[in-house]
Write an enzyme that holds these catalytic residues in place. Structure first.
Site, PDB file in Angstrom:
ATOM      1  N   ASP A   1       1.843  -6.199  -5.066  1.00  0.00           N
ATOM      2  CA  ASP A   1       1.572  -7.024  -5.689  1.00  0.00           C
ATOM      3  C   ASP A   1      -0.043  -6.805  -5.443  1.00  0.00           C
ATOM      4  O   ASP A   1      -0.546  -6.886  -4.456  1.00  0.00           O
ATOM      5  CB  ASP A   1       1.800  -8.721  -5.153  1.00  0.00           C
ATOM      6  CG  ASP A   1       3.447  -8.684  -6.256  1.00  0.00           C
ATOM      7  OD1 ASP A   1       3.907  -8.035  -7.102  1.00  0.00           O
ATOM      8  OD2 ASP A   1       4.010  -9.204  -5.584  1.00  0.00           O
ATOM      9  N   LYS A   2      -0.910  -7.669  -6.395  1.00  0.00           N
ATOM     10  CA  LYS A   2      -3.108  -7.584  -6.320  1.00  0.00           C
ATOM     11  C   LYS A   2      -2.617  -8.850  -4.706  1.00  0.00           C
ATOM     12  O   LYS A   2      -3.455  -7.595  -3.805  1.00  0.00           O
ATOM     13  CB  LYS A   2      -2.988  -8.000  -7.584  1.00  0.00           C
ATOM     14  CG  LYS A   2      -4.579  -8.208  -7.027  1.00  0.00           C
ATOM     15  CD  LYS A   2      -5.234  -8.810  -8.609  1.00  0.00           C
ATOM     16  CE  LYS A   2      -6.573  -9.381  -8.135  1.00  0.00           C
ATOM     17  NZ  LYS A   2      -7.160 -10.832  -8.983  1.00  0.00           N
TER      18      LYS A   2
END
Length: 327
Positions: free
Chosen positions: A149-150
């Site tokens: 995830d970012k």
């Protein structure tokens, strides 16, 4: 579950050759929709193209994308991947942990998106990799075989050739690639445990995932590293790789990750908690999750490789504050 078939060899070493069996969850689904679930490492556009060309088949037959599955069908990919030209090279700094002729291991910082997508057309890890090695344009998604995830930091592996890409994807799908994370969650947890709960799209919020009946199998193992009073420092390992899996499973247990605004409920006051701890938790800008260790078989000689990264400064600072020390 997706299962790899024959390893590539000889002149076919660059081909993507994979097999998956549609289960009851795909019964009634369109061919293209089921393929997107079973072969999640490839874009929907690429899968659609393979369906139309006959490179992706159902029980050995070419079918239209709208063909409805009954469950139990064997989906096979036998395709020559094409360069992904949508992303452009950008001079974004990379923390390279290891690099050789077959793979690159990077330490992704929090805040860096992995692939270009809606809202993030540039400035991603993929753009950075294409600048680091322009030849990655010939490998699907510049060689990226798994995602973070970012706002999750940590270690990722990138394939530098089609052969390496195929073999690394096969390891992911056969669950022979180990990924070990560290996390900080709310509340006191038992010494160790396993979460075996299916994950799918949230029934009301399509931007979120959730534990849902009929979701894809998902298994997460955890053990306590440090008890921190109202918080717990965990080591977490995955058997499966579902979207947001650790975040969803920890929230399902009632112990969401510190800083997780998407899956964590607004915390109530904790009696006697040091105001500095309250401030550190409230101000932590992301989910407290770091991919610490990656264990895989090298695509060139099948030797076991283990790569480990240090905890980033923000994560270490959070732990120090929760232990009652300085950050």
């Amino acid at each position: 579950m997706t299962n790899p078939v024959d390893k590539p060899s000889g002149n076919d070493a660059g081909r993507i050759r994979l097999r998956a069996v549609a289960d009851s969850a795909q019964a009634g689904c369109r061919f293209d929709q089921a393929a997107a679930v079973l072969f999640a490492d490839y874009s929907r556009a690429r899968l659609q193209k393979w369906i139309r060309s006959g490179a992706l088949t159902v029980d050995g037959r070419r079918e239209k994308p709208t063909f409805r599955l009954h469950g139990g069908e064997v989906l096979r990919i036998d395709a020559e991947p094409e360069p992904d030209t949508r992303a452009e090279a950008e001079p974004i700094p990379l923390d390279i942990v290891h690099a050789d002729d077959d793979l690159i291991v990077v330490n992704k910082p929090a805040g860096l998106v992995v692939h270009p997508a809606a809202g993030h057309p540039a400035g991603t890890l993929q753009n950075a990799l294409l600048h680091f090695d322009p030849e990655l344009a010939a490998v699907p998604r510049a060689g990226i075989v798994h995602r973070l995830d970012k706002d999750t930091s940590g270690i990722m592996v990138v394939a530098r050739s089609l052969r390496a890409h195929t073999r690394l994807v096969a390891q992911l799908q056969s669950r022979s690639m180990s990924r070990i994370y560290e996390a900080v969650v709310r509340g006191e947890m038992r010494r160790r445990g396993t979460v075996d709960q299916p994950i799918g799209r949230h029934p009301r919020d399509r931007k979120r995932m959730a534990v849902v009946p009929g979701g894809r199998p998902a298994i997460t193992h955890y053990r306590v590293l440090t008890a921190l009073g109202a918080f717990t420092h965990l080591q977490v390992s995955l058997e499966t790789g579902r979207t947001h899996q650790i975040r969803v499973h920890m929230s399902h247990l009632g112990h969401p990750l510190v800083g997780d605004r998407q899956y964590g409920r607004k915390p109530g006051p904790v009696r006697g908690l040091d105001p500095r701890v309250v401030a550190a938790v409230r101000e932590f800008p992301r989910q407290a999750l770091h991919a610490r260790t990656l264990v895989l078989r090298h695509p060139a000689d099948d030797a076991e490789c283990r790569f480990t990264t240090d905890l980033p400064e923000d994560f270490s600072g959070l732990l120090a504050r929760l232990r009652g020390g300085d950050d």
